[in-house]
Design an enzyme around this catalytic site. Structure first.
Site, PDB file in Angstrom:
ATOM      1  N   LEU A   1      -1.408  -4.212   1.208  1.00 18.38           N
ATOM      2  CA  LEU A   1      -2.826  -4.472   0.963  1.00 18.38           C
ATOM      3  C   LEU A   1      -3.252  -3.842  -0.356  1.00 18.38           C
ATOM      4  O   LEU A   1      -3.270  -2.611  -0.489  1.00 18.38           O
ATOM      5  CB  LEU A   1      -3.673  -3.898   2.110  1.00 18.38           C
TER       6      LEU A   1
ATOM      7  N   TYR B   1      -1.563   0.336   2.518  1.00 19.24           N
ATOM      8  CA  TYR B   1      -2.765   0.070   1.739  1.00 19.24           C
ATOM      9  C   TYR B   1      -2.748   0.899   0.454  1.00 19.24           C
ATOM     10  O   TYR B   1      -2.559   2.116   0.494  1.00 19.24           O
ATOM     11  CB  TYR B   1      -3.999   0.418   2.580  1.00 19.24           C
ATOM     12  N   CYS B   2      -2.931   0.225  -0.688  1.00 18.78           N
ATOM     13  CA  CYS B   2      -3.035   0.876  -1.996  1.00 18.78           C
ATOM     14  C   CYS B   2      -1.775   1.704  -2.249  1.00 18.78           C
ATOM     15  O   CYS B   2      -0.667   1.188  -2.175  1.00 18.78           O
ATOM     16  CB  CYS B   2      -4.311   1.713  -2.048  1.00 18.78           C
ATOM     17  N   LEU B   3      -1.904   2.987  -2.551  1.00 26.51           N
ATOM     18  CA  LEU B   3      -0.750   3.837  -2.795  1.00 26.51           C
ATOM     19  C   LEU B   3       0.149   3.914  -1.565  1.00 26.51           C
ATOM     20  O   LEU B   3       1.375   4.063  -1.684  1.00 26.51           O
ATOM     21  CB  LEU B   3      -1.231   5.233  -3.206  1.00 26.51           C
TER      22      LEU B   3
END
Length: 593
Positions: free
Chosen positions: A352, A324-326
């Protein structure tokens, strides 16, 4: 002993450039810039000056644009005056200027009446003029143009008529209704917030939103811990589970429990209920002595250490990895490295709201150039990390209308308490970023875009996303200002494997936390087979109709479709192999402040 394994980089005694090799005044320069950075919130004044200078010089040699802007100023002024005069006879007619779709400062009915309508329209007319003045200008750097527009927007937001009690009809109405009690309540709120700002003390979580009790409360056990993260294995709730376990890699810019909020909207709890064995990484909150942690530490001592642990706890099974993200960015780096090294322990990869190409990384790019990155590096050099408030201000200013000014009006002038929610509690539970890692992230990925340019090296050898051969499930969110969906979508340009792309409604967090039953949610989803041709994002969007409901259900079926079948649930940890149960979820790192 694997518990509390120290993975911090060893102190370097020899390097190409040590403190002794440099002139002693160099540190004085860095310290002076660090002091300045603390006072500017980490924003480089040199970048600001450069942007304004570039815009002003190009505008000065564009007499045609100057005439055009002068004409627009006169036209906008006449529109406002005409609307003011016309409103006396036809008060229900629509005004000539409307707020942006995301601007909720003028929703109160009182803004349709005079004199509030005049003030509102004057403000929006000025905003319209500046938006036009900072549009593309021949020879002007697009980055500088965008920066000037952003800075003007920030300045205009300060003087918006919605901010002042004398020019905001909602404040006047509330004050009359409450007999001024709202102003007293607002003063109390302001005092509390100033104390929290000065002391950097975190407000206590409200009732019903306690971490480990109400949030991050999916049952499980910590089965591995080192200096960087804790690995949580969640307790199964079904008689049988899918053979392939899931590993969740969250971003370390915030706490992991964005994916394990309240029981009704916890992605982790949902996956467990669907018959998956779920593991999740809970990152530590770095201190000054973590300053030398690198992206490679997060890959090798983070993601790879988690994969190694899961491979022992659930032997002979491949892993469905989720980032997710980073966390998705470091997972994509990990997956490409594993593919290069012929490590086939992944069954699939889900990303994501995660970017792999940063050339269109949205408004966060407004804060990044060589001067800005060097400025932040000096600030982190002095601190050892990028602190919580410095990151929070950056994200808040991107949507200042809602996140700063609308909230301030409600809290300080209307006297309303912030309504607690699981998402706001999580949002306030921020973390720090290690200095060296954050510098590598800003330079190597954001500023130089090395990952998709074929210049990102792991262990001395370049990696390529194109080497990833396992199926990909990539999720973007429609109104994401941190990872714009078209930027997320660009992974289709840099991969050839089987890829499913889903685009969900809402923003960076709300679009991902979109549980079944959530009202007013929809998603689009499309599939690209291995080796098929590229389709641009606009064409893709037009060809995929929206589907009402949660994308979670589609994703869960996709994950199950890449499983080899059901089996008995694995034991919690593997004590005999060096992975004992160390304590109950959510562990200890999630409570670090």
């Amino acid at each position: 002993m694997r518990d509390h394994q120290d993975i911090r980089p060893q102190e370097q005694t020899q390097s190409a450039e040590t403190a002794a090799d440099r002139h002693p005044y160099a540190d004085l320069d860095r310290m002076s810039r660090a002091v300045l950075a603390r006072n500017t919130g980490g924003v480089s004044p040199f970048s600001i000056y450069q942007a304004w200078n570039d815009w002003a010089l190009h505008m000065s040699r564009a007499p045609g644009r100057q005439l055009e802007l002068g004409e627009r100023a006169v036209t906008n002024a006449f529109k406002v005056m005409a609307d003011t005069a016309h409103n006396a006879f036809e008060p229900t007619d629509p005004p000539p200027f409307k707020p942006m779709a995301y601007d909720h400062r003028f929703t109160h009915a009182g803004w349709a009446k005079m004199p509030f309508r005049f003030w509102q329209q004057s403000f929006l007319a000025t905003q319209d003029w500046w938006n036009h003045a900072t549009e593309e200008l021949r020879g002007l750097s697009e980055a500088d143009s965008d920066r000037v527009r952003f800075m003007v927007r920030q300045a205009l937001d300060v003087v918006s008529p919605s901010n002042l009690p004398i020019s905001n009809p909602e404040i006047i109405e509330q004050t009359r209704k409450c007999g001024g009690q709202n102003i007293l309540e607002g003063a109390r709120h302001l005092t509390e917030d100033m104390i929290h700002t000065m002391t950097q003390a975190r407000p206590e979580a409200p009732e019903d939103f306690r971490v480990g009790e109400d949030l991050a409360c999916t049952p499980g056990q910590v089965v591995y811990r080192n200096d960087l993260f804790e690995l949580i294995q969640y307790t199964p709730t079904t008689a049988k589970v899918q053979a392939e376990p899931i590993l969740i890699v969250p971003a370390w810019i915030m706490k992991y429990y964005i994916l394990d909020l309240s029981p009704h909207n916890s992605m982790i709890r949902y996956l467990v209920s669907q018959g998956f064995t779920v593991f999740a990484i809970s990152w530590c909150n770095p201190e000054r002595d973590h300053a030398d942690l690198t992206l490679e530490n997060y890959r090798k001592d983070g993601v790879m250490a988690a994969i190694d642990a899961i491979s022992v706890i659930v032997p002979e099974q491949k892993i469905q990895a989720v980032g997710y993200c980073l966390g998705g960015t470091i997972l994509s780096i990990t997956a490409a490295t594993m593919a290069r090294d012929e490590d086939d322990r992944l069954a699939s990869v889900t990303l994501l709201a995660a970017q792999t190409d940063f050339s269109e990384a949205g408004e966060l790019l407004l804060f990044l150039d060589e001067s800005q990155v060097a400025f932040l590096e000096d600030l982190m050099w002095a601190q050892g990390y990028l602190d919580r408030p410095q990151m929070s201000r950056t994200f808040a200013t991107i949507r200042a209308e809602d996140l700063i000014y609308t909230r301030a009006v409600k809290r300080y002038w209307l006297g309303k308490e912030d309504l607690p929610s699981d998402l706001t509690v999580w949002n306030n539970d921020t973390t720090r970023m290690p200095a060296k890692m954050h510098s590598e992230y800003l330079r190597g990925l954001f500023l130089e875009n090395r990952l998709t340019a074929g210049r990102f090296a792991v262990e001395g050898r370049v990696i390529a996303l194109k080497d990833i051969s396992v199926p990909l499930y990539v999720v973007g969110t429609e109104s994401d200002h941190i990872a714009p969906w078209k930027s997320v979508y660009k992974i289709r340009l840099f991969s050839d494997c089987d890829l499913t792309f889903a685009l969900t409604s809402s923003g960076h967090n709300g679009g991902i936390i979109s549980e079944p039953g959530h009202p007013r949610r929809h998603y689009r989803v499309g599939h690209r087979g291995e080796g098929e041709r590229y389709v641009d994002p606009d064409t893709w969007f037009a060809s995929e109709p929206p589907i009402e409901g949660s994308w979670w259900t589609h994703w869960a079926k996709w994950l199950a479709g890449r499983s080899s079948g059901q089996t008995d649930a694995p034991q919690m940890g593997a004590p005999k192999a060096g992975y004992p149960v160390l304590g109950a979820a959510p562990g200890t790192y999630v409570f670090q402040t």
